[in-house]
Design an enzyme around this catalytic site. Structure first.
Site, PDB file in Angstrom:
ATOM      1  N   GLU A   1     -10.006   6.264   6.796  1.00  0.00           N
ATOM      2  CA  GLU A   1      -8.565   6.505   6.815  1.00  0.00           C
ATOM      3  C   GLU A   1      -8.108   7.759   6.055  1.00  0.00           C
ATOM      4  O   GLU A   1      -7.173   8.428   6.493  1.00  0.00           O
ATOM      5  CB  GLU A   1      -7.821   5.296   6.227  1.00  0.00           C
ATOM      6  CG  GLU A   1      -7.933   4.034   7.053  1.00  0.00           C
ATOM      7  CD  GLU A   1      -7.486   2.819   6.251  1.00  0.00           C
ATOM      8  OE1 GLU A   1      -8.228   2.392   5.343  1.00  0.00           O
ATOM      9  OE2 GLU A   1      -6.397   2.308   6.511  1.00  0.00           O
TER      10      GLU A   1
ATOM     11  N   ARG B   1       0.836  -1.210   0.000  1.00  0.00           N
ATOM     12  CA  ARG B   1       0.000   0.000   0.000  1.00  0.00           C
ATOM     13  C   ARG B   1       0.872   1.262   0.000  1.00  0.00           C
ATOM     14  O   ARG B   1       0.519   2.269  -0.621  1.00  0.00           O
ATOM     15  CB  ARG B   1      -0.990   0.005   1.160  1.00  0.00           C
ATOM     16  CG  ARG B   1      -2.099   1.039   0.985  1.00  0.00           C
ATOM     17  CD  ARG B   1      -3.177   0.942   2.057  1.00  0.00           C
ATOM     18  NE  ARG B   1      -4.283   0.085   1.691  1.00  0.00           N
ATOM     19  CZ  ARG B   1      -5.353   0.477   0.983  1.00  0.00           C
ATOM     20  NH1 ARG B   1      -5.462   1.715   0.560  1.00  0.00           N
ATOM     21  NH2 ARG B   1      -6.315  -0.370   0.693  1.00  0.00           N
TER      22      ARG B   1
HETATM   23  N1  MTE Z   1     -12.478   6.280  13.981  1.00  0.00           N
HETATM   24  C1  MTE Z   1     -12.559   6.058  15.303  1.00  0.00           C
HETATM   25  N2  MTE Z   1     -13.293   6.900  16.049  1.00  0.00           N
HETATM   26  N3  MTE Z   1     -11.900   5.033  15.900  1.00  0.00           N
HETATM   27  C2  MTE Z   1     -11.121   4.155  15.170  1.00  0.00           C
HETATM   28  O1  MTE Z   1     -10.542   3.231  15.717  1.00  0.00           O
HETATM   29  N4  MTE Z   1     -10.256   3.568  12.944  1.00  0.00           N
HETATM   30  C3  MTE Z   1      -9.921   4.043  11.597  1.00  0.00           C
HETATM   31  C4  MTE Z   1     -11.127   4.734  10.960  1.00  0.00           C
HETATM   32  N5  MTE Z   1     -11.707   5.672  11.872  1.00  0.00           N
HETATM   33  C5  MTE Z   1     -11.014   4.376  13.760  1.00  0.00           C
HETATM   34  C6  MTE Z   1     -11.747   5.457  13.203  1.00  0.00           C
HETATM   35  C7  MTE Z   1      -9.465   2.990  10.700  1.00  0.00           C
HETATM   36  S1  MTE Z   1      -7.865   2.511  10.780  1.00  0.00           S
HETATM   37  C8  MTE Z   1     -10.289   2.417   9.793  1.00  0.00           C
HETATM   38  S2  MTE Z   1      -9.722   1.268   8.690  1.00  0.00           S
HETATM   39  C9  MTE Z   1     -11.713   2.769   9.699  1.00  0.00           C
HETATM   40  O2  MTE Z   1     -12.100   3.733  10.678  1.00  0.00           O
HETATM   41  C10 MTE Z   1     -12.544   1.506   9.883  1.00  0.00           C
HETATM   42  O3  MTE Z   1     -13.890   1.757   9.890  1.00  0.00           O
HETATM   43  P1  MTE Z   1     -14.764   1.996   8.574  1.00  0.00           P
HETATM   44  O4  MTE Z   1     -14.289   1.026   7.554  1.00  0.00           O
HETATM   45  O5  MTE Z   1     -16.130   1.719   9.025  1.00  0.00           O
HETATM   46  O6  MTE Z   1     -14.536   3.401   8.164  1.00  0.00           O
HETATM   47  N1  HPA Z   2      -6.069  -2.353   4.562  1.00  0.00           N
HETATM   48  C1  HPA Z   2      -6.292  -2.650   5.845  1.00  0.00           C
HETATM   49  N2  HPA Z   2      -6.207  -3.834   6.353  1.00  0.00           N
HETATM   50  C2  HPA Z   2      -5.858  -4.834   5.531  1.00  0.00           C
HETATM   51  C3  HPA Z   2      -5.608  -4.605   4.186  1.00  0.00           C
HETATM   52  C4  HPA Z   2      -5.715  -3.296   3.672  1.00  0.00           C
HETATM   53  O1  HPA Z   2      -5.506  -3.014   2.474  1.00  0.00           O
HETATM   54  N3  HPA Z   2      -5.275  -5.776   3.644  1.00  0.00           N
HETATM   55  C5  HPA Z   2      -5.324  -6.680   4.637  1.00  0.00           C
HETATM   56  N4  HPA Z   2      -5.675  -6.117   5.789  1.00  0.00           N
HETATM   57 MO1  MOS Z   3      -7.567   0.462   9.361  1.00  0.00          MO
HETATM   58  S1  MOS Z   3      -5.526   0.614   9.451  1.00  0.00           S
HETATM   59  O1  MOS Z   3      -7.463  -0.403   7.834  1.00  0.00           O
HETATM   60  O2  MOS Z   3      -7.818  -0.734  10.519  1.00  0.00           O
END
Ligand code: MTE
Ligand code: HPA
Ligand code: MOS
Length: 860
Positions: free
Chosen positions: A791, A336
């Protein structure tokens, strides 16, 4: 006979509201609704694993870890641990009934060390005692002797020794070597981008309960319940169907609970299995910081060729991740980083190489952005350096290099104009959002006027210097591992018209539960409060992917929608039969089933249902005359309250429960060739940050940030804005104040909140303007054309780092592009000032030298 279920009367009129049927259902998608647990979060009523009532006989775990970064255990005597007060069980790897390696993708993560320790703190043995304190005390009684081995602690050493956890991978497009030699200008640069501790408010924790048939129930704070389920089954040597994992919520995960939660459940389950007692394992903050993985450090290098305009013709980029002792998710994370080393810019002829360095430090793991942020940093370094070299504003250089911006003078061999929209891994950038988004943000934030003001300010201010930077983000949405891009959901409708929703996604504060509930409310056109979301549970939706890669609402929203569509198909069919109409004449609106019949067919449409008269609240009827004049056919609409109709459907033996499933279309990636279409689409955004730097001390303050983020058609704007604000601040913290410090022996010194500084309230910019890009639905058919938001905003924090470089560069009248590793602590900024001063005092005409990395100001 009593009714199936008593239904409340429609007392809307008494409440001086519109009659229910005239009021649109509340809180569907697109509405700004607060987080479903918001009140529980702030009143302390939200239940986390550590808040669950303790079971009688519950044991508490503490783990003894390696004292050395690299050492062979030559002797281990745990007899004093066993006889310590309160101790009930002590285990080593020999006591694991099944698999001992719990690596998520590749082997390399022993649940407890076999014989060779690979980082300071690596778990060697676990103690279960009657209290957490007694377990902690017992740990200290261990007698372990080590034969010390030479550790590899840095990326540099690992690169030198070719010491990797996984093979190096490469993306190639065109001939970068030729492009570099032919380019009018060429620059090289290097940066060290340090890692980050997740610092979720709720640390790693689990609580397990043995059940009959040798099974296990696990309550844990994880982003990946299915993997915990699988690994617990494997270490216990039982089948997966005997393990149930439940996750109500996490107090933050940020990627740190994608793989790093599993060892706690595995260790607890082994002890529970042996003792027959419930077991809880909650890590202290220090153990959590020392023993669990964090964001990878990256060492990045670039070599770029460009023309007079600053347009890139070719680039060679090397990103090298510090993966720690095991592969964990590092293959995908470094991939990534490689996928994002272009950020938003067309590199044209490019070679991108990604190394996975093995070091004797805790394994690097997922952290918001998943390597993407580290990769993007090199692109932004390059942009600033090109701009300084050509004495142009960095924004101009950034804009010229964006994907899809056509430049007439760049022609292909066959004289066609290069569309400039293909990434170095072969994916075409289809939705051309950024050029417009950046233009709009530059206007809204008054970038160009402020640039002039800042330049003027810096000229007359000898020590305080202002910096300004606009940096974009283009972030690929999808798991890069194709099979993970799937999700399941489960929807029940009960006979009182209430709806139960469950899906494979986990709630970590990001607002996933409310978003998916809004999707269900939308599908049924009912009020959101009719829908109850239950804890993520491997018994309800099996074989789930982690809630990660920002894909939670895309995947689970679609799976839930699929379940709703299946239910609606059955209900509509039933309605059509029951009321003698076409299915097309049935719709859902304002918490009602609406059945359109022509007035003449009135007699047919009633009384067929053998309801024994219990459905007295038959819908309101009315005749509507359509198309006055020419078309005189009249129709009648029958409005049946949602719950009433559901009762009819139940009596009519219509299924009221359905699963749903979704898989992301269009994505593929061939790792052999390094080409494909790994992302369904890109999420875009940009930020403008302004900083004020004291060049005598290196201290600084973020004064203002403007953000414009592309979330497609937002499912819930306030939740999205919360994600953007939080992501930005977390990204800024990563690049500025959060400093992981290891000593020469590989021991983490910054192991608590006193020594590791996450951003606080006072670090948010006093002027903070966050907006969503309007009228830009996702070009791909995502759930209601929304875009992922979890993210991407983290990477908007790069604007702060770039603004700091800008402020320091002003010391040289913007002739010098100062090296600035991260985190750009005041110490690091001061070093950049010194480097800039040195340039100024040495040179009038010397060319810019960005080739020298900064002295490691951030290392103690
Ligand atoms: N927001 C909050 N409040 N707490 C979290 O732990 N994790 C982040 C993001 N936002 C997180 C957050 C990460 S690393 C990811 S991958 C996404 O939320 C996961 O949730 P989603 O796929 O529903 O956006
Ligand atoms: N993002 C987050 N988590 C993951 C991924 C990715 O692309 N691939 C495997 N685990
Ligand atoms: Mo988020 S780093 O893909 O949990």
């Amino acid at each position: 006979m009593r009714k199936l279920v008593d239904l409340p009367e429609d007392d809307s009129v008494n409440n001086h509201e519109l009659p229910l049927r005239d009021r649109p259902s509340k809180d569907k998608t697109g509405k700004s609704i607060k987080h479903d647990s918001a009140e529980k979060h702030v009143t302390g009523k939200a239940v986390y694993v550590d808040d669950m009532p303790e079971y009688p006989q519950q044991l508490h775990v503490a783990v003894g870890g390696s004292q050395y970064a690299h050492a062979k255990i030559s002797k281990i005597d745990l007899s004093k641990v066993r006889s310590a007060a309160g101790v009930v069980d002590v285990i080593t790897v020999k006591d694991v009934p099944g698999h001992t390696d719990i690596g998520p993708v590749f082997p390399g993560d022993p649940v407890l060390v076999e014989s060779v320790c690979e980082y300071v703190g690596q778990p060697i043995f676990a103690v279960a005692a009657t209290s957490h304190e007694l377990a902690k005390q017992a740990i200290r009684q261990a007698d372990i002797e080590y034969e010390i081995l030479a550790p590899v602690l840095t990326v540099e050493e690992a690169l030198e020794q070719q010491h990797f956890v996984r093979p190096t991978h490469q993306h190639q497009r065109g001939d970068s070597g030729l492009a570099l030699t032919q380019a009018q200008h060429r620059l090289q640069g290097e940066q060290y981008v340090a890692g980050q501790e997740h610092f979720y408010l709720e640390g790693q924790v689990c609580s397990v309960m043995p059940t009959e048939d040798d099974g296990m129930v696990v309550y844990t704070s994880t982003q990946h319940p299915t993997e915990v389920q699988k690994l617990v089954a494997e270490v216990l040597d039982i089948s997966i169907n005997k393990v149930r994992v439940e996750v109500r919520r996490m107090g933050g995960g940020f990627g740190g609970k994608e793989t790093q939660a599993a060892p706690l459940s595995c260790i607890s389950a082994i002890i529970a299995h042996r003792t027959g007692r419930p077991v809880k394992y909650r890590m202290s903050r220090e153990d959590d910081m020392v023993m669990t993985g964090k964001r990878h450090d990256f060492m990045n290098r670039y070599d770029v060729g460009f023309d007079e305009q600053g347009i890139i013709h070719g680039a060679e980029i090397v990103v090298a991740g510090k993966c720690g002792n095991s592969p964990d998710l590092s293959d995908a994370i470094v991939d990534r980083a490689m996928f994002h080393s272009d950020n938003a810019y067309y590199l044209n002829n490019a070679t991108v190489t990604g190394h996975r360095c093995k070091t004797n430090t805790v394994s690097g793991t997922a952290f918001r952005g998943f390597g993407g942020p580290q990769g993007m940093m090199v692109a932004e370094l390059m942009m600033d350096d090109i701009a300084r070299h050509l004495k142009q504003d960095p924004l101009t250089i950034r804009q010229r290099n964006l994907y899809g911006v056509e430049h007439q003078h760049i022609r292909l061999e066959n004289d066609e104009i290069d569309p400039r929209n293909e990434t170095h891994y072969g994916q075409t950038v289809e939705q051309d959002v950024l050029p417009e988004l950046i233009e709009k943000l530059a206007v809204d934030s008054n970038y160009w006027q402020r640039r002039e003001d800042i330049t003027a300010f810096n000229k007359q201010s000898p020590f305080l210097k202002k910096g300004l930077a606009l940096t974009p983000v283009k972030f690929g949405i999808s798991f890069t591992v194709q099979f993970l891009n799937q999700a399941g959901a489960l929807v029940h409708i009960y006979t009182d018209g209430s709806i139960h929703l469950n899906h494979g996604g986990t709630e970590m504060g990001q607002g996933l539960f409310i978003k998916v509930a809004q999707v269900v409310a939308e599908e049924f056109q009912v009020d959101l409060d009719r829908i109850q979301v239950s804890a993520t549970d491997t018994d309800k939706v099996p074989n789930t992917s982690p809630t990660a890669a920002s894909s939670g609402s895309d995947l689970n929203g679609m799976a839930a929608r699929d379940a709703c569509l299946r239910l609606k198909a059955g209900l509509f069919k039933f309605a059509a039969e029951q009321y003698g109409v076409d299915e097309a004449a049935v719709r859902l609106e304002n918490n009602h089933f609406v059945i359109v019949t022509s007035c003449s067919s009135e007699s047919e449409s009633e009384g067929e249902f053998e309801s024994e008269g219990e459905f007295e609240r038959e819908g309101v009827k009315e005749c509507v005359v359509e198309g006055e004049g020419s078309d005189t056919s009249s129709t009648k609409e029958q409005w049946i309250p949602f719950a009433d109709f559901i009762q009819q459907a139940y009596m009519g033996r219509v299924p009221l429960s359905s699963t749903g499933f979704y898989k992301t279309p269009k994505i593929h990636y061939d790792r052999q060739t390094g080409k494909g279409h790994p992302f369904y689409y890109y999420a875009n955004g940009a930020a403008v940050s302004e900083v004020l730097v004291d060049t005598l001390t290196g201290e600084y303050k973020l004064m203002r940030t403007d953000i414009l983020q592309d979330v497609g058609r937002s499912l819930n704007p306030v939740i999205d804005i919360g994600q953007i604000e939080g992501g930005f601040i977390q990204g800024m913290g990563w690049l500025t104040t959060e400093e992981l410090v290891w000593n020469e022996q590989g021991r983490l010194l910054s192991n608590g909140p006193a020594t590791y500084k996450i951003p606080a309230v006072g670090d948010t910019p006093p002027d903070f303007r966050v907006k969503l890009l309007e009228d830009r639905p996702n070009g791909e058919a995502t759930v209601y054309r929304s875009k992922a938001v979890g993210e991407p905003p983290l990477m908007l924090g790069i604007s702060v780092w770039s603004a700091l470089r800008d402020a320091v560069s002003s010391v040289s009248d913007y002739r010098f592009s100062p090296p600035m590793n991260t985190p750009a602590t005041p110490e690091c900024v001061l070093n950049a000032v010194f480097a800039t001063d040195a340039f100024v005092s040495q040179s009038v005409d010397v060319d810019i030298d960005v080739d020298k990395p900064a002295s490691r100001g951030n290392k103690v």
